[in-house]
Write a protein that holds these residues in place. Structure first.
Motif, PDB file in Angstrom:
ATOM      1  N   UNK A  25      22.360  58.418  10.323  1.00  0.00           N
ATOM      2  CA  UNK A  25      22.699  59.692   9.699  1.00  0.00           C
ATOM      3  C   UNK A  25      22.882  59.557   8.191  1.00  0.00           C
ATOM      4  N   UNK A  26      23.390  58.436   7.758  1.00  0.00           N
ATOM      5  CA  UNK A  26      23.596  58.212   6.334  1.00  0.00           C
ATOM      6  C   UNK A  26      22.296  57.708   5.713  1.00  0.00           C
ATOM      7  N   UNK A  27      21.742  58.384   4.696  1.00  0.00           N
ATOM      8  CA  UNK A  27      20.476  57.923   4.108  1.00  0.00           C
ATOM      9  C   UNK A  27      20.588  56.560   3.427  1.00  0.00           C
ATOM     10  N   UNK A  28      21.766  56.228   2.897  1.00  0.00           N
ATOM     11  CA  UNK A  28      21.943  54.908   2.293  1.00  0.00           C
ATOM     12  C   UNK A  28      21.819  53.821   3.358  1.00  0.00           C
ATOM     13  N   UNK A  29      22.396  54.056   4.519  1.00  0.00           N
ATOM     14  CA  UNK A  29      22.255  53.103   5.622  1.00  0.00           C
ATOM     15  C   UNK A  29      20.802  52.996   6.071  1.00  0.00           C
ATOM     16  N   UNK A  30      20.068  54.095   6.035  1.00  0.00           N
ATOM     17  CA  UNK A  30      18.651  54.050   6.410  1.00  0.00           C
ATOM     18  C   UNK A  30      17.867  53.151   5.471  1.00  0.00           C
ATOM     19  N   UNK A  31      18.139  53.239   4.175  1.00  0.00           N
ATOM     20  CA  UNK A  31      17.437  52.391   3.213  1.00  0.00           C
ATOM     21  C   UNK A  31      17.812  50.923   3.414  1.00  0.00           C
ATOM     22  N   UNK A  32      19.067  50.651   3.699  1.00  0.00           N
ATOM     23  CA  UNK A  32      19.483  49.269   3.944  1.00  0.00           C
ATOM     24  C   UNK A  32      18.816  48.705   5.201  1.00  0.00           C
ATOM     25  N   UNK A  33      18.715  49.505   6.235  1.00  0.00           N
ATOM     26  CA  UNK A  33      17.994  49.059   7.432  1.00  0.00           C
ATOM     27  C   UNK A  33      16.506  48.864   7.138  1.00  0.00           C
ATOM     28  N   UNK A  34      15.961  49.677   6.240  1.00  0.00           N
ATOM     29  CA  UNK A  34      14.560  49.499   5.853  1.00  0.00           C
ATOM     30  C   UNK A  34      14.360  48.168   5.147  1.00  0.00           C
ATOM     31  N   UNK A  35      15.298  47.791   4.286  1.00  0.00           N
ATOM     32  CA  UNK A  35      15.216  46.484   3.621  1.00  0.00           C
ATOM     33  C   UNK A  35      15.293  45.359   4.649  1.00  0.00           C
ATOM     34  N   UNK A  36      16.178  45.502   5.626  1.00  0.00           N
ATOM     35  CA  UNK A  36      16.265  44.499   6.692  1.00  0.00           C
ATOM     36  C   UNK A  36      14.961  44.412   7.477  1.00  0.00           C
ATOM     37  N   UNK A  37      14.333  45.548   7.736  1.00  0.00           N
ATOM     38  CA  UNK A  37      13.046  45.538   8.443  1.00  0.00           C
ATOM     39  C   UNK A  37      11.973  44.823   7.626  1.00  0.00           C
ATOM     40  N   UNK A  38      11.953  45.029   6.312  1.00  0.00           N
ATOM     41  CA  UNK A  38      10.980  44.341   5.457  1.00  0.00           C
ATOM     42  C   UNK A  38      11.188  42.830   5.498  1.00  0.00           C
ATOM     43  N   UNK A  39      12.429  42.386   5.463  1.00  0.00           N
ATOM     44  CA  UNK A  39      12.690  40.951   5.500  1.00  0.00           C
ATOM     45  C   UNK A  39      12.239  40.334   6.820  1.00  0.00           C
ATOM     46  N   UNK A  40      12.484  41.017   7.918  1.00  0.00           N
ATOM     47  CA  UNK A  40      12.053  40.487   9.213  1.00  0.00           C
ATOM     48  C   UNK A  40      10.531  40.500   9.343  1.00  0.00           C
ATOM     49  N   UNK A  41       9.873  41.518   8.780  1.00  0.00           N
ATOM     50  CA  UNK A  41       8.408  41.517   8.790  1.00  0.00           C
ATOM     51  C   UNK A  41       7.864  40.365   7.953  1.00  0.00           C
ATOM     52  N   UNK A  42       8.532  40.063   6.827  1.00  0.00           N
ATOM     53  CA  UNK A  42       8.116  38.904   6.029  1.00  0.00           C
ATOM     54  C   UNK A  42       8.287  37.609   6.812  1.00  0.00           C
ATOM     55  N   UNK A  43       9.363  37.519   7.612  1.00  0.00           N
ATOM     56  CA  UNK A  43       9.530  36.338   8.457  1.00  0.00           C
ATOM     57  C   UNK A  43       8.427  36.201   9.490  1.00  0.00           C
TER      58      UNK A  43
END
Length: 257
Positions: A25-43
């Motif tokens: 629900x919080x857009x800031x949390x959505x962006x932080x989860x997006x950064x986490x998704x990018x890091x895992x995709x890089x892994x």
């Protein structure tokens, strides 16, 4: 065995973080989860041996795009409560589009077949155990596709210049310099050396000083800040002051008589 465990860990975290990007629900949390998704995709790219794609994903998407999203979301005063008011109205349309995409994905994966002659396909760059993917990718880009690569760079350059030209406005307060004269300047024309007593500071000497004509030396004549510009501004102010006419006292009473 260890590679498979690491793969499933990265894949599970990637799926969960991608789901939270949409469900948070919080857009800031959505962006932080997006950064986490990018890091895992890089892994996952690192596990597959594509280190160039992994570093590009971290540097470009995490370091630029995701951080830019985070700054925009945090700095803009967006009222998300009003944005969610029409969600229920358009929910059936979104569900229909999602259902169509799901059917297309299922049809694509059910008809997926691996070519039988996959091992016989010739590669542009011969594989070598001592050669990295980054070096092989550089050989492909700068040998076989060098003209296409340079054409893309030229298109981006033209777009950048076009954006600058379209948004450029000629402002009278802009300072323009004569580049050749600027390069020929000597320190004595732009600096004034002072002997400041210990503990007195620059403010006690009148602040930072420089010759009054230091800018006029290399500036284009008539531009903002030069002596000619100051004289023209003073003349315009004087002329404006002379044009102002104050109404005579008692004029209204004389007209009434």
């Amino acid at each position: 065995m260890m590679t498979q465990i690491v793969f499933y860990v990265f894949a599970a975290v990637l799926v969960l973080s991608a789901t939270m990007v949409v469900c948070a629900r919080n857009p800031v949390h959505s962006v932080l989860f997006l950064i986490l998704a990018f890091f895992n995709a890089a892994g996952l790219f690192l596990i597959a041996g594509a280190e160039f794609l992994a570093m590009t994903l971290v540097i470009v998407y995490v370091g630029a795009v995701a951080v830019l999203f985070l700054f925009v979301v945090m700095m803009l005063d967006v009222r998300f409560a009003q944005m969610r008011e029409g969600v229920q109205r358009y929910a059936p349309i979104g569900a229909a589009v999602g259902g169509v995409l799901l059917v297309e994905l299922i049809m694509a994966f059910t008809h997926w077949r691996v070519a039988g002659n996959i091992g016989q396909i010739t590669h542009l760059v011969p594989s070598s155990p001592t050669r990295t993917n980054t070096a092989a990718l550089g050989d492909v880009l700068y040998t076989h596709y060098i003209f296409l690569f340079q054409t893309c760079a030229l298109v981006l350059l033209v777009a950048m210049i076009g954006a600058i030209v379209l948004t450029l406005r000629d402002r009278p307060t802009g300072r323009r310099q004569n580049i050749d004269r600027q390069h020929d300047r000597v320190p004595q024309e732009s600096l004034e050396m002072l002997q400041v007593p210990l503990g007195a500071g620059v403010a006690a000497q009148g602040g930072f000083l420089r010759p009054h004509d230091s800018y006029d030396v290399a500036a284009v004549p008539g531009t903002y800040g030069t002596e000619a510009w100051r004289a023209r501004e003073a003349a315009e102010q004087t002329q404006t002051a002379l044009v102002v006419i104050t109404p005579a006292q008692g004029a209204k009473g004389q007209d009434d008589e």
